[in-house]
Motif scaffolding. Sequence first.
Motif, PDB file in Angstrom:
ATOM      1  N   LEU A  64    -104.005  -0.592  25.827  1.00 11.78           N
ATOM      2  CA  LEU A  64    -104.812  -1.778  26.115  1.00 11.78           C
ATOM      3  C   LEU A  64    -105.865  -1.531  27.179  1.00 11.78           C
ATOM      4  O   LEU A  64    -106.724  -2.394  27.401  1.00 11.78           O
ATOM      5  N   GLN A  65    -105.837  -0.385  27.827  1.00  8.00           N
ATOM      6  CA  GLN A  65    -106.757  -0.136  28.927  1.00  8.00           C
ATOM      7  C   GLN A  65    -108.211  -0.221  28.473  1.00  8.00           C
ATOM      8  O   GLN A  65    -108.663   0.539  27.603  1.00  8.00           O
ATOM      9  N   ARG A  67    -109.597  -2.344  26.599  1.00 10.39           N
ATOM     10  CA  ARG A  67    -109.791  -2.884  25.252  1.00 10.39           C
ATOM     11  C   ARG A  67    -110.068  -4.381  25.299  1.00 10.39           C
ATOM     12  O   ARG A  67    -109.617  -5.098  26.185  1.00 10.39           O
ATOM     13  N   SER A  68    -110.819  -4.853  24.309  1.00 14.28           N
ATOM     14  CA  SER A  68    -111.024  -6.297  24.155  1.00 14.28           C
ATOM     15  C   SER A  68    -109.874  -6.852  23.322  1.00 14.28           C
ATOM     16  O   SER A  68    -109.563  -6.343  22.245  1.00 14.28           O
ATOM     17  N   VAL A  69    -109.237  -7.888  23.845  1.00 12.97           N
ATOM     18  CA  VAL A  69    -108.022  -8.439  23.236  1.00 12.97           C
ATOM     19  C   VAL A  69    -108.170  -9.947  23.087  1.00 12.97           C
ATOM     20  O   VAL A  69    -108.682 -10.624  23.989  1.00 12.97           O
ATOM     21  N   ALA A  83    -101.067  -8.675  28.863  1.00 10.68           N
ATOM     22  CA  ALA A  83    -102.108  -7.787  28.336  1.00 10.68           C
ATOM     23  C   ALA A  83    -103.162  -7.491  29.397  1.00 10.68           C
ATOM     24  O   ALA A  83    -103.627  -6.353  29.528  1.00 10.68           O
ATOM     25  N   ALA A  88    -106.323  -4.773  29.834  1.00 12.38           N
ATOM     26  CA  ALA A  88    -107.186  -5.292  28.771  1.00 12.38           C
ATOM     27  C   ALA A  88    -108.137  -6.363  29.294  1.00 12.38           C
ATOM     28  O   ALA A  88    -107.894  -6.992  30.329  1.00 12.38           O
ATOM     29  N   ASN A  89    -109.217  -6.579  28.563  1.00 15.30           N
ATOM     30  CA  ASN A  89    -110.111  -7.719  28.774  1.00 15.30           C
ATOM     31  C   ASN A  89    -109.722  -8.767  27.732  1.00 15.30           C
ATOM     32  O   ASN A  89    -109.928  -8.557  26.533  1.00 15.30           O
ATOM     33  N   VAL A  90    -109.150  -9.861  28.177  1.00 16.95           N
ATOM     34  CA  VAL A  90    -108.394 -10.750  27.293  1.00 16.95           C
ATOM     35  C   VAL A  90    -109.052 -12.119  27.147  1.00 16.95           C
ATOM     36  O   VAL A  90    -109.491 -12.730  28.124  1.00 16.95           O
ATOM     37  N   ARG A 117    -111.076 -10.341  33.990  1.00 21.75           N
ATOM     38  CA  ARG A 117    -110.594  -9.746  32.740  1.00 21.75           C
ATOM     39  C   ARG A 117    -110.108 -10.789  31.736  1.00 21.75           C
ATOM     40  O   ARG A 117    -109.730 -10.434  30.623  1.00 21.75           O
ATOM     41  N   ASP A 136    -110.823  -5.537  19.745  1.00 22.62           N
ATOM     42  CA  ASP A 136    -110.091  -4.291  19.507  1.00 22.62           C
ATOM     43  C   ASP A 136    -108.648  -4.568  19.101  1.00 22.62           C
ATOM     44  O   ASP A 136    -108.080  -3.842  18.280  1.00 22.62           O
TER      45      ASP A 136
END
Length: 215
Positions: A64-65, A67-69, A83, A88-90, A117, A136
């Motif tokens: 998740l590092q 990543r767009s979630v 997350a 992640a960017n959530v 984030r 992502d």
Amino acid sequence: MALVPYDDHTLSGLKRFYNSSTTYTFSNHTIRIKQDWKELGVAAVVWDAAVVLCMYLEAGGVNLQGRSVVELGAGTGLVGIVAALQGANVTVTDRDLAMEFLKSNVHDNLPKELEHRMSVKPLNWGIGLEHFSHFDVILGADIIYLEETFHDLLKTLIHLCSDHTVILLSCRLRYQRDHDFLAMMRNHFTVDQVTYDKNLDVFIYKAQKAQREEF
């Protein structure tokens, strides 16, 4: 609107949903989640599928590092918070009526240095999808239960996916209709079971867009 059959075991398990809060430790952070079963029902309690998905994320089930979630049907926000703690960017989403409750849990539990984030947005499946682009990773915990939502949920998943998007769905398979939704997904995605928690009877499925063969 019940998610589970009401036998004696279930009724006993439901009692925990009447607690005003519940506490977890993930990614070396204590997360205190408010619950509001009386006012918001199923959208405002932590289901076992969410806990199992958090454990999977914490164990590194998917990277998740950076990543767009997006989390669909985020409810209390627990999965999205974990997350974000994993780098992640959530974007956490749910229906309009759950927004203030969801924002409150995110605000109370996300460290200040990670606030950038995470965002909270309303999303009714199948509606207003033009306001969302690809992600992502797509996360969903216990969102497969109402048959009348299946078409819109599938439409939403397809819209949010690029060829490289990973979908993680954590769920109990309570009824035949749950299996039917997975069958619907297989018309568009490759779907594989990646874990099963036998103690909580929760599955996690990983899905990605089916790659067409080129001739």
